[in-house]
Enzyme design. Structure first.
Site, short mmCIF file in Angstrom:
data_model
loop_
_atom_site.label_atom_id
_atom_site.label_comp_id
_atom_site.label_asym_id
_atom_site.label_seq_id
_atom_site.Cartn_x
_atom_site.Cartn_y
_atom_site.Cartn_z
N ASN A 68 9.06 45.67 -6.02
CA ASN A 68 10.30 45.85 -5.91
C ASN A 68 10.25 47.53 -6.70
OD1 ASN A 68 12.22 42.97 -6.45
ND2 ASN A 68 11.73 43.90 -4.43
N ASP A 99 17.58 36.37 -3.15
CA ASP A 99 17.44 37.51 -1.82
C ASP A 99 18.87 37.69 -1.12
OD1 ASP A 99 16.11 39.58 -0.67
OD2 ASP A 99 14.79 38.25 0.69
C1 IPE Z 1 11.86 39.09 -3.50
O1 IPE Z 1 12.68 39.77 -2.62
C2 IPE Z 1 11.97 39.53 -4.68
C3 IPE Z 1 13.45 39.37 -5.52
C4 IPE Z 1 14.16 38.44 -5.11
C5 IPE Z 1 13.13 39.90 -6.78
P1 IPE Z 1 12.55 41.04 -1.57
O2 IPE Z 1 13.24 41.26 -0.95
O3 IPE Z 1 11.70 41.88 -2.59
O4 IPE Z 1 11.48 40.58 -0.87
P2 IPE Z 1 10.68 41.02 0.87
O5 IPE Z 1 10.44 42.33 0.65
O6 IPE Z 1 11.68 40.55 1.71
O7 IPE Z 1 9.42 40.12 0.87
C1 IPE Z 2 17.44 40.69 -3.76
O1 IPE Z 2 18.28 41.45 -2.92
C2 IPE Z 2 17.41 41.57 -5.14
C3 IPE Z 2 16.03 42.21 -5.70
C4 IPE Z 2 15.16 42.04 -4.69
C5 IPE Z 2 16.27 42.96 -6.56
P1 IPE Z 2 17.86 42.28 -1.90
O2 IPE Z 2 17.91 43.70 -2.43
O3 IPE Z 2 16.34 42.24 -1.61
O4 IPE Z 2 18.64 42.07 -0.73
P2 IPE Z 2 18.14 42.50 0.91
O5 IPE Z 2 16.86 41.57 1.26
O6 IPE Z 2 17.92 43.95 1.24
O7 IPE Z 2 19.46 41.90 1.59
MG MG Z 3 15.14 41.18 0.09
#
Ligand code: IPE
Ligand code: IPE
Ligand code: MG
Length: 240
Positions: free
Chosen positions: A64, A16
């Protein structure tokens, strides 16, 4: 349930913070994902080096799919690029690629390239790299329940025969052990629908580091912390 092997046999990672990494630099989110893909290369190699046997990476969750279409396209493009560029390295390092998730949610092209690499790397005996794509822990449990219900409907199974072991056999990768260590980057202290069934006794490790900044050193810190933990699995131990 097996006792802990040290170093962790199976590490799972919620990668994340790509978006925050990009925002901190005034860059578009897509460049954060690109930097995140570099971190994937680094960590796959590091896990191979330290003798981790299974690495599961949460790359794209069921939820996602609700992100803007342009971001999803970028993520899928990076996934295709990763497959194309990394296949020789996976083969050279004897890494077997697997996927877990509702793959039908991805484009047919991406699924076809993933299936091809899965077949090419099927003999990889050093480490298994499982990519969670279109993955949700609840969806996985629902899919397992549906399969068992279907077998019961066909008269192949009596409901009272269902136990944890049989249920686990219906999950997406029933041959992989449960994760020993679950790492989440970027500070959020939640599972976000990752490996809900498999994480019941997994050690959790949250680091504030954003995923694109996560290094081999950070991985070694997480493993060192894991090795200091005492896993009890609900039992009373000698030290108590
Ligand atoms: C979890 O991260 C999913 C992945 C890393 C693929 P998210 O960014 O989607 O999770 P939330 O929304 O903060 O819970
Ligand atoms: C994790 O990074 C990657 C995926 C969920 C695909 P994020 O896109 O969730 O990054 P933040 O949480 O917005 O920083
Ligand atoms: Mg995220």
């Amino acid at each position: 349930m097996h006792d802990a092997l040290k170093p962790p046999h199976h590490i799972a990672v919620i990668m994340d913070g790509n978006g925050r990494w990009a925002r901190a630099r005034g860059l578009p989110r897509g460049l954060g994902h690109r930097a995140g893909a570099q971190a994937v290369r680094r960590i796959v190699e590091a896990c191979c080096d330290v003798g981790v046997r299974v690495l599961t990476l949460y790359a794209f969750s069921w939820e996602n799919r609700d992100r803007p279409a342009a971001e999803i396209r970028e993520l899928m493009g990076l996934l295709e690029e990763f497959i194309r560029r990394e296949t020789p390295t996976l083969l050279a390092n004897q890494v077997r690629l697997r996927t877990i998730g509702r793959m039908e949610e991805l484009s047919a092209d991406v699924v076809a390239s993933l299936r091809r690499v899965e077949a090419q790397t099927a003999q990889g005996a050093r480490m298994t790299l499982a990519l969670a794509l279109g993955y949700g822990g609840r969806q996985e449990i629902v899919d397992a329940a549906r399969r068992l219900a279907e077998r019961a409907r066909q008269g192949l199974l009596r409901p009272e025969q269902i136990d944890e072991a049989m249920f686990a056999q219906q999950l997406y990768a029933p041959d992989l052990p449960d994760p020993d260590l679950l790492i989440r980057t970027s500070g959020e202290q939640r599972l976000s629908n990752f490996l809900l069934w498999q994480s019941s006794y997994t050690e959790l490790y949250v680091t504030p580091k954003l995923w694109p900044d996560f290094t081999k050193e950070d991985l070694l810190d997480a493993i060192a912390e894991y090795e200091r933990r005492e896993r009890r699995f609900g039992r009373v131990t000698a030290q108590a």
